[in-house]
Design an enzyme around this catalytic site. Sequence first.
Site, PDB file in Angstrom:
ATOM      1  CB  CYS A  63      -0.973  -0.037   1.180  1.00 58.83           C
ATOM      2  SG  CYS A  63      -2.360   1.100   1.027  1.00 58.83           S
ATOM      3  CG  HIS A  84      -4.281  -3.774   2.736  1.00 62.43           C
ATOM      4  ND1 HIS A  84      -3.391  -3.419   3.724  1.00 62.43           N
ATOM      5  CD2 HIS A  84      -4.753  -2.614   2.230  1.00 62.43           C
ATOM      6  CE1 HIS A  84      -3.331  -2.106   3.818  1.00 62.43           C
ATOM      7  NE2 HIS A  84      -4.144  -1.587   2.907  1.00 62.43           N
ATOM      8  CD  GLU A 117      -2.786  -6.734   5.230  1.00 62.06           C
ATOM      9  OE1 GLU A 117      -3.460  -5.720   5.476  1.00 62.06           O
ATOM     10  OE2 GLU A 117      -2.097  -6.866   4.196  1.00 62.06           O
TER      11      GLU A 117
END
Length: 257
Positions: free
Chosen positions: A122, A206, A208
């Site tokens: 990001c 993202h 995760e």
Amino acid sequence: MFMLSYGNYVGIDMIDCVSCESPYEWVDETESEWEFNSKGRDRNTFNIVAYDFGIKLNILKRLASYGCKITVVPSTWPASETLKMNPDGVFFSNGPGDPSAVPHIVETVKEILGKVPVFGICMGHQLISKALGGKSFKMKFGHHGGNQPVHNLRNNHVEISSQNHSFAIDPASLPNGVEVTHVNLNDGTCAGIAYPALNVMSIQYHPEASPGPGVLDHMIQIIVLFKEFTEMMKKNKPFAAEEEHFQVLQEPLVCAA
């Protein structure tokens, strides 16, 4: 706050508000339900420095799952201090705001690139891109929320991602040798890059997080990105070539009949 009252945060440093104040070691165990690399994991195989621009805990959990011993440092942490720590890799985290508002961090990233393998997510992706010479721009609406389709150009797969950013990188401004690895399918903006010559990789979304319809597909998405980072660090270790040579010597000889 001014930026919230007027809705204009171009040129405003928002990272300083969310970064940690001093370095710390990440020591929390990853719970079994969030463990994506439970088989064959080596604890503390890699020492990494993670720059906190507003880092998400799940990112730290993912890195720990892949054998990383993590030292989290503030956004203002000097590159010279990071390199003194002799890390196997450096991670640049997610974070809010305009990447052009933090030229001091871009300079820090620039000093680290080429010294050790780096991975950015990001805001980290945008700062790495700017350190390589790329230019960022304010998007009209940005990408916010889950179910954002991204085309992985390396394997020609579509990945369903979670995103939250209002700025993007102009791929035409990146230097020769930088590969655009991911593209947002909604508007064609750059969603990931790699620069193999400097052991650099970054992603705009993202990995995760947990968007999309398929848990298995998302697990694969996580494994590929975090595993790629650890593989870069493994190959870059000074003794990696010696270990590989030693393993070849240990292989049994097979004689022809």
